[in-house]
Every structure is written in C-alpha cells, then in structure tokens.
Scaffold this active site. Structure first.
Site, PDB file in Angstrom:
ATOM      1  CD  GLU A 115      -0.942   1.835   0.140  1.00 54.58           C
ATOM      2  OE1 GLU A 115      -1.174   1.650  -1.493  1.00 54.58           O
ATOM      3  OE2 GLU A 115      -0.630   1.114   0.329  1.00 54.58           O
ATOM      4  CD  GLU A 135       4.386   1.275  -0.689  1.00 54.37           C
ATOM      5  OE1 GLU A 135       3.381   1.274  -0.194  1.00 54.37           O
ATOM      6  OE2 GLU A 135       5.027   1.866  -1.686  1.00 54.37           O
TER       7      GLU A 135
END
Length: 261
Positions: A115, A135
C-alpha cells in the site's frame, strides 16, 4: 548524508534523488506505527528541499521491501483505532506531493508495504519480488488504500484476484498487469532509480507536479472536467519562462536550463 534521529528508517540525499529506506530487515521491514511516523517525517523533510526532485522508497536487507503491517500492533487495534487513516494518510501524501515518488522493490511487497508502494507514482522491482494482499487470511481486509488503488491501477479483474485470493504474484505478472513498469536485476536497481531521477530532474519543475495533479484529479472526476482542467493547466504552463526556455533549447538543439519560473 544520514539522519541519526530515525530508529527504523534511513534517510539519504543524493540530489536530485532522496532515498528513504525501511530498516528492519530482521522483521522483513514490517511497517509499525513508528516506521510510519518516521516515513512521514523523512518524506516531509525531503519534500521541503528544492534540490530533491525525486523521492524513492526502499527496504533494507535485500529480501523484502516491506512485508505488511506489524502484526503485533494490528492484534491490539480495536474498531476506533482501526478507523484512523494510518497508511492511507502516507499514500495520499505521496500522491499529492509535487515530488515524483518511486518505490524500488527488491523482494517481498505485501499488505501495508504494497500500500505504501501503491501511493508512489512509479514502481520498479527486481525479478525475485513478490506482491500480495494477504489480509483476508487474518480475518480483515486491507486498510491502507489497496481496495481503492488496486482497481484504479491494474483494473477490477486483477484487483479482485489479488484481494480475494490473497496469493502472491511474481515480478513478471506484476509487470504484465501494470503493477510495476520496470523489472531490473537487484544489483541494477540503484542505478536504474538514479537514472530515472536524473531524467526527471531534467524537466521543468512544474511539469511532473502538474502531470501528477491532472492524473489524480482526472481519475476522480468526469472526463469532461478532466479535459477542461488539463487545458487550464497547460495554459498556465504556456505563460512560464521555463516553457519559453524549453522550446528555445529544443529549437537550438541545446540542453535547457530550467529555473522553476
């Protein structure tokens, strides 16, 4: 030149290039709140310096760019804390900055590490690099902007493949889908990023900044608005001394001397 008040990162200036390295190789450069704080501070420092035109992000140790968020901290995060825009804030800052940002990825680039890289303008990697959003396996979803940035960058299909499946992809696949734009050997990564920075520093300073703003804003709005804004932005640059210098230099077959005016 290294800054000594950082504990988890290294900061180096090689104008026109600034280098920020996450320095926790024993943790695969996992992004803790301290790392994020120091990344933000280091970026602000470099962003305020006129001689630095390009800021690059690295991971120390040659095995990972950054292997996601520090799970010891995520374990303690409740709903209230979870809603704070932690990695989101850094990535948005990189996008909004007049400086061009490059993620130089050598190894694992997952979760929160991916990210941070997604917030950069350009991503280059070594052949051994691996990218993923794991995740889902932890019972959560990404919280650093991946669900918004991945589909805009690589399209809905591959974004959903990466997000839903959570399986890592390699450098060749990343290049094929546009997640990275260059793959170079680990040993050549430094030279490549330096070459890119030198190239970018050859442009009038307004140019990369305006291009970034157009692309970021254009993606968020309607095409007609984006086209109108592009024309206004180009008209503004047509009034600059650098534009005159650029055209004169091109016609005279000499190197331009841009001044940011």
């Amino acid at each position: 030149s290294f800054m000594s008040d950082f504990k988890t990162i290294r900061l180096e200036r090689r104008a026109p290039l600034g280098l920020i390295t996450i320095d926790r190789p024993e943790k695969h450069n996992a992004i803790s709140l301290q790392v994020l704080d120091e990344l933000n501070r280091a970026f602000d420092l470099l962003a305020s310096e006129d001689t630095i035109r390009v800021i690059s992000f690295w991971g120390a140790g040659g095995r990972a760019f950054a292997a996601g968020s520090d799970l010891n901290e995520v374990a303690d995060r409740d709903l209230k804390k979870g809603m704070e825009p932690i990695v989101q804030g850094l990535a948005a800052k990189l996008e909004a900055s007049p400086k061009v940002t490059i993620a130089a990825i050598d190894g694992i680039c997952m979760g929160g590490g991916l990210e941070v890289a997604l917030g950069c303008d350009l991503r280059v990697c070594s052949p051994s690099s691996r990218f993923g959003t794991p995740e889902g396996k932890l019972g959560i979803i990404p919280g650093g902007g991946a669900t918004a940035r991945l589909p805009r960058l690589i399209g809905k299909g591959w974004a959903l493949e990466m997000l839903l499946m959570g399986e890592p992809i390699g450098a060749e696949r990343a290049l094929q889908i546009g997640l990275v734009t260059r793959v170079v050997e680990s040993s050549a990564l430094n030279a490549e990023v330096t070459k890119m920075a030198d190239h970018l520093a050859g442009f009038a300073p307004f140019v990369p900044h305006f291009m970034k703003v157009m692309v970021q804003q254009g993606l968020e709005g309607r095409s007609a608005s984006a086209w109108a804004m592009e024309k206004f932005a180009q008209s503004a640059l047509l009034q600059t001394q650098d534009k005159q210098e650029g055209i004169d230099a091109f016609l005279s077959k000499r190197a331009p001397n841009f001044k940011g005016q």
